[in-house]
Scaffold this active site. Structure first.
Site, short mmCIF file in Angstrom:
data_model
loop_
_atom_site.label_atom_id
_atom_site.label_comp_id
_atom_site.label_asym_id
_atom_site.label_seq_id
_atom_site.Cartn_x
_atom_site.Cartn_y
_atom_site.Cartn_z
N ASP A 147 0.63 -7.93 2.29
CA ASP A 147 0.94 -6.55 1.91
C ASP A 147 2.46 -6.33 1.87
O ASP A 147 2.94 -5.24 2.17
CB ASP A 147 0.29 -5.57 2.89
CG ASP A 147 0.26 -4.15 2.35
OD1 ASP A 147 0.22 -3.98 1.12
OD2 ASP A 147 0.30 -3.20 3.15
N HIS A 200 0.83 -1.21 0.00
CA HIS A 200 0.00 0.00 0.00
C HIS A 200 0.87 1.26 0.00
O HIS A 200 0.42 2.32 -0.45
CB HIS A 200 -0.96 -0.01 1.19
CG HIS A 200 -0.33 0.33 2.50
ND1 HIS A 200 0.21 -0.62 3.35
CD2 HIS A 200 -0.15 1.52 3.14
CE1 HIS A 200 0.67 -0.03 4.43
NE2 HIS A 200 0.47 1.26 4.34
N SER A 244 3.95 3.52 8.20
CA SER A 244 3.98 2.22 7.55
C SER A 244 5.28 2.05 6.78
O SER A 244 5.72 2.97 6.07
CB SER A 244 2.78 2.07 6.60
OG SER A 244 1.59 1.99 7.31
#
Length: 1181
Positions: free
Chosen positions: A396, A366, A465
């Protein structure tokens, strides 16, 4: 049409034959011929007209030269009346079938030499005429009768056709094989005549080969003789494939030419529509814009900011968790910043070292979605310059690299090693976060695995992240990727990389990495033949893998074809070059040049004789066994997954099952499995393994001399451990303790113990005298009372009953090896290997004994030999048990933890009895399944070794379970606990345990083992005798033997499980109706009489508060630590936040974080006071 072009399938033929046989048995008239009237039997193929021919047998040739069989009755003779009727009939009626003119049913024309199938097809005019005649002459009843007759005859016809076809095929095969064999014989005769000398030499060599390898030679001869059949099969397969391709090509050409007019018409319509749109658009006035490009970019940027990110990820701070941070910069060149086209922050990426020296960048998918530039310390590069090497969309996770020369120097990266998912442990890791231009480090605690990822307690914000989690060596172990959904878990989550061969892990077997982690620490365990979890697809460059991930297991990766899986994710988006199917699709269209890897060499030094204290075990190439591979193939055979049997002098094939007395020595012949596998037998006086042969003269025995009550000095050994200086407060700890009354009180209450042989001997003497005094007045319960308590305890633990391990039934080599490897995987790698194995240079810990295949094989030989010695021999005394190889001495040392000042003054230190690695593995093989089942069922049994209080829901579940036993609610139990339970604690429990209590625990274990074999019972009993009366080894090599059995060894594999069960049994002896236990702690019912403990020789005291496992209960889901001063004193010792080493500072921060987690329910003023007294307010955020 596609199915029509496929090769012919034999399933249809077999189905037809099956239907024919079904009709054959269901219809009584099948295969038989009726007379013209339909009710009589026709004459069979014989000289006598009264004979009947069976449908099951093939027809015999008739006496006539040619016999035409018009029907399925196989009648060779017909009467004149039948012939006349046939001529008068307007139809060509043969037998009971009605055939029109021109029709002839398939007939077999038989002669003494051959049979031919005759099929005559009519013309269209005849078919039309016959059809009209049928409609005219036949009624519905006649048609049904004819159809029924046809069905009745069909099975017989099919069987005859199949039989004749098989005969023809067999004749053809016979002819081919005979011709080929004659040709081979002629070649041999020609060679014998041409070169007779060489022919004789070749024949002699052939005879020798046949004598040495008869099976292989015969197999080769058979393959040579049947070569024509193999060639025919190959040509047949090739021909079918060629015909299929030709038919497919013809069909495609036909469809193309037939659809060409329609395709042309559609394209012309599209051209007309497009032209009309262009003409309409050209007639409109062209708009003019006065806005500049800069203004357009500004507007688009504002719109994008308003809409937000494409892939928003939530970040979270766990409520009630106080996470402290230290001002610290991360390793340079590891953390990279990801930005969009406008330079706004998106997330982070990490530079890592891959296998074969390759550098990669790992980040969440992402983050990659919104990233345009990757920024490093020296510069930045576009994301389009990077290609994908690894992708798992479920997690992910993404790893990239670039084919650009010197891209690492352009960014200024300094990659760190990357560990895989099987190396992640449940502990604290370093997480660096940036706040207001400054970097801080926090202790991010990995608390549990979940869905192939990890639940992590950390404090993060949006944009974090992609930040890596570092271990103490600054290796990247996981990557932060936001939080879990609120309905799932309250913590953040992180993903780790799966072990892909030659990319993220080595293709060669790794032993230390996958064999030595503790079961309580490792989050995921690599397992073979595991498919119960979620299927995960791993896409890499040119290859695809798949695995299954469960709650705590990851299946070994298996290769999977790279097909439609590339339709999603970054690798699928980068699939620009479809012609290059050897490499992974990529975004930039540039190929990646692989990096060559070097080869590593291993030492082949043999094992020396003698003590072996300065050597290492040899690594022999000839041995074969099971490694711990990092991946597997789906098509692998069973032999590739199981270790191969080892050939040694300690194994022999024998099927005897009795015990023989040979020269006064008991020798037990182990039964074989009955499948040709080997069973092992060990001699009690001759070393049978390399490791045991090294320690043949390791111990120096002498005459016993009393050293302490119940202990005799029996000798010494070369194993020595140098005395370490006593541990104390750090300089920082001493300074802050002088400025705080609370910290000063902690330092006055606790201190660090002495170490070394003197401290061990003084504490041993204290514990031995105390034990002797208690056992003098102690009583042993009557036999009937003990048996009753064993039955009650067995019923309480009934849910943990399991079948006996498979290897204990037949001692099969493969089953024993499998169990051994399962036990090796659960070892604690950093635990000491014990006496005498720690005497090896560089082999003081367990992981050094399983670092490669050869060393692990040596360990397997020793464990197997010891198991059979326990089975074949009896325990005599502790010294003789060591001499006979039944057990190793137990290493005794002082536990290095803060002690109360009272214990320091009395030299009553806490002693740890460390069991050797071989005895540890032996105990695991005997009791592993049972102990693991107790951990899983801890909420359903009295023992609670699997319980934890780190989370509030665990505390609540435990309180509710105890309240259910007490017959009240959880809140009432906490408020009025003295009315329902009695908290108790036993002092010096391990040294107070009598031998009869250990025997009762083993009796319960045996009752809970379903189908317990005699051999397993014998090994367990001998093992317990060796453990109950042992030889201790001090740090100076002094050997002390027990003169009276008993004492629980704290380092044994069964210590936690056995102590909890014995504690429950003692509560029953004291009159308690129920109890929950963990080690020497217990919560008993109010009817318990604590004076009964003293009668059994055990000191037990009642607690003044609702206390269990050093935690005080304040609410159904709230506990606070009991020994807070001890924890704070440990924080003041050793490392400090002012240490120049980053590892020391992070270690101190992890300790502080652990204390704050324990204090999560204490008043915030007290927590702030502690931080203030520690003087780290300016260092900790």
């Amino acid at each position: 049409m596609a199915s029509f072009l496929k090769p012919v399938n034999s399933q249809g033929l077999w189905l037809s034959l099956l239907l024919a046989i079904t009709y054959l048995f269901l219809l009584p008239s099948a295969g038989q011929s009726l007379d013209p009237s339909g009710i009589g039997l026709a004459a069979g193929c014989s000289q006598s007209q009264g004979g009947i021919s069976s449908f099951a047998a093939l027809p015999r040739p008739c006496n006539d030269s040619v016999c035409t069989l018009p029907d399925l009755g196989w009648s060779c003779q017909r009467t004149a009346q039948d012939t006349a009727n046939q001529q008068q009939s307007p139809f060509n009626h043969t037998g009971h079938f009605l055939t029109t003119s021109g029709w002839t049913w398939p007939n077999w024309t038989c002669s003494p030499s051959q049979c031919q199938l005759l099929i005559h097809l009519p013309t269209w005019q005849i078919v039309k005429q016959d059809f009209l005649l049928l409609l005219k002459e036949w009624d519905l009843l006649t048609m049904c009768q004819r159809c029924s007759d046809l069905l009745t005859k069909t099975p017989g016809f099919i069987l005859r056709f199949a039989g004749e076809t098989l005969i023809l095929v067999a004749n053809l095969i016979e002819f081919v094989l005979v011709s080929w064999s004659l040709w081979l014989c002629s070649v041999l005769v020609y060679v014998a005549q041409a070169v007779p000398g060489k022919f004789l030499l070749y024949m002699a060599a052939f005879c020798t080969t046949f004598w040495a390898w008869p099976r292989e030679t015969a197999s080769s001869l058979i393959r040579i003789v049947t070569t024509p059949l193999t060639l025919i099969g190959f040509l047949n397969k090739t021909g079918i494939g060629l015909i299929s391709h030709c038919l497919a090509l013809t069909w495609n050409m036909f469809m193309t030419w037939s659809l060409l007019p329609w395709v042309t018409l559609m394209k012309m319509m599209k051209i007309l529509i497009t032209s009309s749109r262009v003409l309409t658009r050209s007639g409109r006035p062209k708009r003019t814009s006065s806005k500049s490009l800069k203004h357009k970019l500004k507007i688009s940027r504002a719109i994008q900011k308003k809409q937000g990110k494409k892939t928003p990820v939530e970040e979270r701070t766990i409520p009630g968790v106080q996470i402290k941070k230290l001002r610290e910069d991360p390793p340079k060149g590891v953390i990279l910043r990801c930005t969009d086209q406008f330079g706004d922050h998106v997330g982070y990426a990490s530079a890592v070292k891959l296998e074969k020296g390759q550098t990669g960048i790992v980040l969440p998918i992402h983050v990659w979605t919104d990233t345009v530039y990757i920024n490093g310390p020296n510069g930045k590069l576009k994301m389009a310059d990077f290609t994908a090497l690894y992708e798992v969309t479920n997690h992910d996770s993404l790893i990239m690299t670039s084919a650009m020369a010197g891209w690492g120097s352009i960014l200024g990266v300094r990659p760190r090693p990357l560990t895989t998912i099987d190396a992640v442990k449940l502990k604290n890791y370093s997480l660096f976060t940036e706040r207001d231009g400054k970097w801080y480090v926090q202790a991010a605690k990995c608390i549990a695995p979940a869905e192939g990822m990890f639940r992590v307690v950390s404090d993060t914000r949006p944009g974090d992240s992609g930040l890596p989690l570092f271990d103490m060596k600054m290796n990247v172990v996981a990557v932060h990727r936001g939080t879990w959904p609120s309905e799932r878990f309250p913590e953040n989550r992180a993903f780790a990389i799966l072990p892909v061969p030659d990319l993220t892990s080595s293709s060669s077997p790794k032993f230390t990495g996958c064999e030595t982690y503790s079961e309580a620490e490792t989050a995921y365990e690599m397992a073979d033949n595991f498919s119960d979890g979620e299927e995960i697809l791993i896409r890499t460059k040119g290859q695809s893998y798949r695995t299954f991930i469960g709650s705590n297991k990851v299946a070994l990766l298996s290769i999977r074809k790279l097909e439609e899986e590339l339709s999603r994710g970054p690798i699928g988006l980068w699939a620009d070059d479809t012609e290059d199917d050897e490499s992974a699709p990529r975004r930039s269209g540039k190929r990646i040049i692989p990096v060559d890897s070097g080869e590593t060499k291993s030492s082949e030094d043999p094992l020396p004789k003698g003590r072996g204290v300065s050597s290492t075990p040899s690594r022999s190439k000839s041995r074969k066994g099971k490694a711990c591979p990092s991946f597997r193939n789906d098509a692998g055979t069973e032999e590739s997954r199981q270790p191969q049997e080892e050939k040694g002098q300690s194994c022999q094939e024998d099927s005897l099952n009795s015990t023989q007395e040979i020269q006064g020595q008991s020798t037990h012949f182990v039964p074989s499995s009955g499948t040709g596998r080997k069973s092992c037998e060990s001699s009690p006086h001759r070393p049978t393994t390399k490791i045991t042969s090294i320690f043949e003269d390791f111990y120096r025995w002498k005459e016993p001399r009393e050293e302490a009550p119940g202990f005799n000095s029996v000798g010494s050994c070369p194993f020595t451990v140098y005395k370490c200086p006593p541990k104390g407060l750090s300089s920082w700890g001493e300074r802050v303790a002088r400025t705080s009354a609370f910290l000063q009180a902690c330092t006055e209450k606790y201190s660090w113990p002495e170490t070394g042989a003197e401290a061990e001997l003084s504490s041993l003497r204290y514990q031995a005298a105390r034990r002797q005094s208690a056992q003098t007045t102690a009583v042993i319960p009557p036999k009937d009372v003990r048996e009753d308590l064993i039955k009650r305890t067995t019923e309480a633990y009934r849910s943990t009953a399991l079948p006996a391990p498979m290897w204990a039934h037949n001692f099969d080599e493969s089953h024993m090896r499998f169990e051994f490897w399962e036990c090796v995987r659960k070892l604690k790698g950093q635990a000491g290997s014990g006496v005498p194995y720690a005497a090896f240079s560089g082999r003081k810990t367990n992981d050094k004994w399983v670092f490669d295949h050869e060393s692990t094989e040596d360990l397997w030989e020793t464990v197997r030999d010891r198991l059979f010695r326990l089975l074949n021999q009896d325990f005599i005394d502790p010294v003789q048990a060591v001499k006979d190889g039944l057990v190793d001495p137990i290493r005794l040392f002082v536990k290095l933890e803060p002690h109360k000042m009272e214990k320091i003054r009395n030299k009553r230190y806490r002693l740890i009895a460390s069991v050797s690695i071989v005895d540890q593995l032996v105990a695991r093989m005997l009791f592993r399944d049972q102990n693991e089942e107790e951990l899983l069922q801890h909420m359903a049994i009295p023992s609670k070794p699997g319980l934890g209080f780190s989370q509030d829901h665990q505390v609540l579940a435990f309180t509710e379970s105890v309240a259910a036993l007490a017959g009240t609610s959880a809140q009432d139990l906490v408020d009025n606990w003295s009315r329902y339970l009695t908290p108790t604690d036993c002092s010096g429990f391990d040294w107070s345990v009598p031998m009869w209590l250990l025997e009762d625990d083993l009796a319960v274990r045996n009752e809970l083992t379903l189908g317990l074999p005699h051999g397993l019972r014998k090994m367990r009993e001998t093992w317990l005798k060796c453990l109950g009366q042992s030889v201790f080894c001090l740090s100076n090599g002094l050997l002390l033997a027990q003169t009276s059995p008993g004492i629980q060894k704290s380092g044994s594999f069964n210590t936690s499980s056995t102590n909890s069960r014995m504690r429950y049994m003692l509560a029953l002896y004291a009159g308690a109706s129920w109890a929950v236990t963990m080690g020497d702690d217990a919560l008993e019912s109010v009817g318990s009489d604590l004076s009964q403990y003293a009668r059994l020789g055990i000191k037990c005291e009642r607690a003044e508060e609702f206390d269990f496992c050093s935690h005080l209960f304040r609410a159904p889901d709230v506990v606070i630590p009991k020994n807070l001063e001890k924890m704070v004193y440990g924080l003041l010792s050793g490392t400090s936040p002012e240490s120049p080493l980053l590892a020391d500072r992070f270690s101190w921060l992890s300790a502080l974080q652990s204390i704050l987690e324990e204090m999560r329910h204490m008043p915030q003023d007290f927590v702030n006071m502690l931080i203030e007294h520690l003087g780290v307010g300016d260092l900790v955020e």
